[in-house]
Design a protein around this motif. Structure first.
Motif, PDB file in Angstrom:
ATOM      1  N   SER A  45       0.834  -1.179   0.000  1.00 38.23           N
ATOM      2  CA  SER A  45       0.000   0.000   0.000  1.00 38.23           C
ATOM      3  C   SER A  45       0.867   1.225   0.000  1.00 38.23           C
ATOM      4  N   GLY A  46       0.372   2.261  -0.688  1.00 39.32           N
ATOM      5  CA  GLY A  46       1.126   3.494  -0.738  1.00 39.32           C
ATOM      6  C   GLY A  46       1.163   4.161   0.617  1.00 39.32           C
ATOM      7  N   GLN A  47       2.214   4.903   0.877  1.00 38.53           N
ATOM      8  CA  GLN A  47       2.353   5.581   2.153  1.00 38.53           C
ATOM      9  C   GLN A  47       2.256   7.069   1.925  1.00 38.53           C
ATOM     10  N   GLY A  48       1.317   7.711   2.619  1.00 36.95           N
ATOM     11  CA  GLY A  48       1.149   9.146   2.455  1.00 36.95           C
ATOM     12  C   GLY A  48       0.301   9.472   1.235  1.00 36.95           C
ATOM     13  N   GLU A  49      -0.048  10.744   1.142  1.00 38.30           N
ATOM     14  CA  GLU A  49      -0.910  11.201   0.058  1.00 38.30           C
ATOM     15  C   GLU A  49      -0.084  11.680  -1.123  1.00 38.30           C
ATOM     16  N   VAL A  50      -0.544  11.333  -2.324  1.00 37.94           N
ATOM     17  CA  VAL A  50       0.104  11.836  -3.533  1.00 37.94           C
ATOM     18  C   VAL A  50      -0.407  13.250  -3.774  1.00 37.94           C
ATOM     19  N   ARG A  51       0.507  14.220  -3.754  1.00 41.08           N
ATOM     20  CA  ARG A  51       0.119  15.622  -3.885  1.00 41.08           C
ATOM     21  C   ARG A  51       0.621  16.273  -5.167  1.00 41.08           C
ATOM     22  N   GLU A 103       6.151  14.570  -8.344  1.00 42.28           N
ATOM     23  CA  GLU A 103       7.274  13.896  -7.687  1.00 42.28           C
ATOM     24  C   GLU A 103       6.778  12.856  -6.689  1.00 42.28           C
ATOM     25  N   ASP A 104       5.715  13.183  -5.957  1.00 46.09           N
ATOM     26  CA  ASP A 104       5.116  12.209  -5.034  1.00 46.09           C
ATOM     27  C   ASP A 104       4.685  10.957  -5.782  1.00 46.09           C
ATOM     28  N   LEU A 105       4.058  11.147  -6.929  1.00 46.10           N
ATOM     29  CA  LEU A 105       3.569  10.004  -7.701  1.00 46.10           C
ATOM     30  C   LEU A 105       4.728   9.104  -8.117  1.00 46.10           C
ATOM     31  N   LEU A 106       5.792   9.699  -8.648  1.00 46.46           N
ATOM     32  CA  LEU A 106       6.945   8.913  -9.083  1.00 46.46           C
ATOM     33  C   LEU A 106       7.566   8.157  -7.916  1.00 46.46           C
ATOM     34  N   ASP A 107       7.678   8.819  -6.774  1.00 47.62           N
ATOM     35  CA  ASP A 107       8.243   8.167  -5.592  1.00 47.62           C
ATOM     36  C   ASP A 107       7.369   7.006  -5.127  1.00 47.62           C
ATOM     37  N   HIS A 108       6.061   7.213  -5.095  1.00 48.98           N
ATOM     38  CA  HIS A 108       5.145   6.157  -4.653  1.00 48.98           C
ATOM     39  C   HIS A 108       5.219   4.947  -5.580  1.00 48.98           C
ATOM     40  N   LEU A 109       5.275   5.197  -6.889  1.00 45.91           N
ATOM     41  CA  LEU A 109       5.308   4.090  -7.843  1.00 45.91           C
ATOM     42  C   LEU A 109       6.595   3.279  -7.719  1.00 45.91           C
ATOM     43  N   GLU A 110       7.707   3.958  -7.467  1.00 47.88           N
ATOM     44  CA  GLU A 110       8.990   3.255  -7.383  1.00 47.88           C
ATOM     45  C   GLU A 110       9.166   2.563  -6.038  1.00 47.88           C
ATOM     46  N   GLU A 111       8.747   3.216  -4.965  1.00 43.68           N
ATOM     47  CA  GLU A 111       9.001   2.679  -3.632  1.00 43.68           C
ATOM     48  C   GLU A 111       7.993   1.615  -3.215  1.00 43.68           C
ATOM     49  N   HIS A 122      -6.356   3.971  -3.223  1.00 43.18           N
ATOM     50  CA  HIS A 122      -7.574   3.430  -3.830  1.00 43.18           C
ATOM     51  C   HIS A 122      -8.624   4.494  -4.140  1.00 43.18           C
ATOM     52  N   ARG A 123      -8.587   5.612  -3.442  1.00 44.19           N
ATOM     53  CA  ARG A 123      -9.585   6.659  -3.665  1.00 44.19           C
ATOM     54  C   ARG A 123      -9.051   7.785  -4.557  1.00 44.19           C
ATOM     55  N   ALA A 124      -7.862   7.578  -5.112  1.00 40.48           N
ATOM     56  CA  ALA A 124      -7.138   8.665  -5.781  1.00 40.48           C
ATOM     57  C   ALA A 124      -7.462   8.730  -7.274  1.00 40.48           C
ATOM     58  N   TYR A 125      -8.492   9.487  -7.633  1.00 37.68           N
ATOM     59  CA  TYR A 125      -8.837   9.650  -9.046  1.00 37.68           C
ATOM     60  C   TYR A 125      -7.734  10.405  -9.797  1.00 37.68           C
ATOM     61  N   GLY A 126      -7.268  11.506  -9.214  1.00 31.88           N
ATOM     62  CA  GLY A 126      -6.265  12.317  -9.883  1.00 31.88           C
ATOM     63  C   GLY A 126      -4.982  11.559 -10.152  1.00 31.88           C
ATOM     64  N   ALA A 179      -3.231  18.059  -7.638  1.00 34.69           N
ATOM     65  CA  ALA A 179      -2.726  19.277  -6.990  1.00 34.69           C
ATOM     66  C   ALA A 179      -3.800  20.343  -6.816  1.00 34.69           C
ATOM     67  N   ARG A 180      -5.026  20.036  -7.273  1.00 41.85           N
ATOM     68  CA  ARG A 180      -6.131  20.992  -7.269  1.00 41.85           C
ATOM     69  C   ARG A 180      -5.737  22.289  -7.979  1.00 41.85           C
ATOM     70  N   ASP A 181      -5.073  22.094  -9.117  1.00 44.66           N
ATOM     71  CA  ASP A 181      -4.638  23.223  -9.945  1.00 44.66           C
ATOM     72  C   ASP A 181      -5.497  23.258 -11.205  1.00 44.66           C
TER      73      ASP A 181
END
Length: 215
Positions: A2-8, A11-19, A37-41, A170-172
């Motif tokens: 399971s991923g740790q922390g929120e993808v914001r 860079e967060d996404l790349l780190d989560h996918l690799e780690e 699991h709830r992360a549409y973005g 990022a809500r951008d």
């Protein structure tokens, strides 16, 4: 896993996918676990990045990612609590080394991108405007099917999906607005190449009919 922390951000996404993935192969279920699991973005961002990355060179991958994007975006449209995907889809795997190549390729750009994104035009992420964003993602998923017949064309719709996903993450809202430029380019390319696509389908069916008729 399971991923740790929120993808914001990117860079967060790349780190989560690799780690949070391991082994020679990574499945879509691994990707979903890594980003949440709830992360549409992040899911739409990951799908878009697959299309524009070395993973996108795998034959048939654009058809697969278009289907996933369609499933995810439709559930965003109807405001489902979390995106559901069939087990067969979640078990689809791809070489993890391609994902590492993608991370290595994107890392230098991730910090630059993340340094300029921030929450803005956040009204785009509230219903009913959010449903328009979901419809844009659905349109890019659908348009990827015919574009997959043109070498390299899926990169344009994939970029649009990646920008939508990063904007949601990022809500951008500016990124979502910018994605419409790529969406327009994808539509223009589809219209321009439609005669070739139709001709390709016609040749395929004629060959199939001739083959069946001669058997």
């Amino acid at each position: 896993m399971s991923g740790q922390g929120e993808v914001r951000n990117l860079e967060d996404l790349l780190d989560h996918l690799e780690e949070n993935t391991s082994g020679e192969e990574a499945t879509l279920d691994d990707v979903r676990d890594a980003v949440g699991h709830r992360a549409y973005g992040p899911l739409l961002l990951a799908i878009g990045l697959i299309n524009v990355s070395p993973i996108g060179m795998i034959p048939g991958i654009w058809l697969f990612t278009a289907t996933i994007a369609l499933i995810v975006a439709f559930q965003l449209l109807i405001s489902a609590d979390e995106p559901w995907m069939p087990d067969g889809v979640l078990k689809k795997s791809f070489p993890r080394k391609r994902m590492k190549q993608t991370n290595k390729w994107l890392k230098p750009w991730a910090k630059r991108v993340d340094s300029i994104i921030r929450p803005r035009f956040t009204f785009l992420f509230n219903p009913p405007v959010l449903q328009l964003v979901a419809l844009l993602a659905i349109a890019m998923a659908l348009i990827t099917y015919p574009l997959s017949m043109i070498p390299g064309a899926g990169i344009i719709s994939g970029t649009a999906l990646a920008l939508i996903g990063l904007g949601l993450t990022a809500r951008d809202g500016l990124l979502v607005m910018f994605s419409t430029a790529f969406a327009g380019g994808a539509v223009w390319l589809l219209v321009w190449s439609m005669p070739k696509i139709v001709s390709g389908f016609r040749s395929f069916f004629e060959a199939a009919i001739n083959l069946l008729g001669g058997s």
